[in-house]
Scaffold this active site. Sequence first.
Site, PDB file in Angstrom:
ATOM      1  N   CYS A 142      25.585 -15.051 -21.620  1.00  0.00           N
ATOM      2  CA  CYS A 142      24.942 -15.283 -20.277  1.00  0.00           C
ATOM      3  C   CYS A 142      25.035 -16.735 -20.280  1.00  0.00           C
ATOM      4  O   CYS A 142      24.996 -17.220 -19.086  1.00  0.00           O
ATOM      5  CB  CYS A 142      23.806 -14.528 -19.970  1.00  0.00           C
ATOM      6  N   ASP A 189      23.177 -14.283 -11.160  1.00  0.00           N
ATOM      7  CA  ASP A 189      22.834 -13.583 -12.331  1.00  0.00           C
ATOM      8  C   ASP A 189      24.273 -13.172 -13.277  1.00  0.00           C
ATOM      9  O   ASP A 189      24.930 -12.537 -12.591  1.00  0.00           O
ATOM     10  CB  ASP A 189      22.085 -12.156 -12.192  1.00  0.00           C
ATOM     11  N   HIS A 230      24.573 -11.088 -15.681  1.00  0.00           N
ATOM     12  CA  HIS A 230      24.643  -9.867 -16.374  1.00  0.00           C
ATOM     13  C   HIS A 230      25.460  -8.825 -15.585  1.00  0.00           C
ATOM     14  O   HIS A 230      24.809  -7.786 -15.361  1.00  0.00           O
ATOM     15  CB  HIS A 230      23.316  -9.610 -16.588  1.00  0.00           C
TER      16      HIS A 230
END
Length: 410
Positions: free
Chosen positions: A93, A295, A297
């Site tokens: 990430c 994000d 993820h």
Amino acid sequence: MCENSWNDKDFTYPQYCMASLSATLTYDTLRFGEFEDFPETSEPVWILGKEYNALTEKDDILSDVTSRLWFTYRKNFPPIGGTGPTSDTGWGCMLRCGQMILGEALLCRHLGRDWRWARGQKHREEYISILNAFIDKKDSYYSIHQIAQMGVGEGKPIGQWYGPNTVAQVLKKLTVFDTWSRLVVHVAMDNTVVIEEIKRLCMPWLDSAGEAEGATEMNGCLEGACAFAEEETALWKPLVLLIPLRLGLSDINEAYIETLKQCFMLPQSLGVIGGKPNSAHYFIGYVGEELIFLDPHTTQPAVEPSEDGQVYDDTYHCQHPPCRMHICELDPSIAAGFFCSTEDEFDDWCMRIRRLSCKRGGLPMFELVESQPSHMVSVDALNLTPDFSDSDRLERFFDSEDEEFEILSL
């Protein structure tokens, strides 16, 4: 979920292979149904130096957010290093956040801050070239493969999680090979930005011109400097300035919150890479007391360019309302980024930073000085990068090269 394992400093790829499937089937799938619409608020919304009204410009806000490059976990790409992982789920990430902040710099460099993406439109060649630089394969300049393998030289085995400082150092090394963009990436250490140091990096002809005796002016510039500039193609190499910072010990010191928000208001802003415990995010702005972020993820299949180099790019743009989190949840270990395409833009940035440092209501996050303090040794001048071989000594949520930062507090 696999994120819970990230506090383990020995966490590497083999340990999370089974967790990756779980993350793909649960975490990623469910999150797409959990996004909140952008808030109806009269407070200004700031996105990378642009101000918006959430009540009257919501479409413009979402268009701006969607136009940022969104790099997420991918699966089924060629093995890193030939025999390594084929997915970065669970460990990549921060690497993806590094790609996003550099991708924003490349968009500004080649397309301009006002460029907008739209699904199905015919894309400019510059855009396709930028996207191809991040495709998940070994010969792309800024692929997960290149970042992970370059990180080995920084003491980070493939599959180990990075902190903001490490990814900044790796990006600095990789940009050297990108002769098309010709960026200068400067990582300002010790919470100090040295103006003289940056100008020598972005205008290397300064040293050459200074050494040339009897240089004469021709067409408005030094003859020797112009000759050198012709070889370098420009008098100023576009600057990507990355500033790793630690704004507290275990939590962000509230004295820095207003200063951090003001960084998103600067026209040179590239945003911030950092996150909250166990999760790295790319922060692109704020509204009220909430940070706006992209994000990484979400695990998506790797994309293979067509034979003519075109890329199916829908999955590289976040087409739902952006994520938000309260600024007090931010982990104190971050790296702020800024882009200056010209010397005038850098001088303007310096002026704005000086003004911010004089304002009441917040502490400066870093120091801006004209020349290098006597106690500092220039990493760039020595052509060295910090040694991260002992980077596991004081790990917390981000990797522990952050231990080298001075802890800023009241």
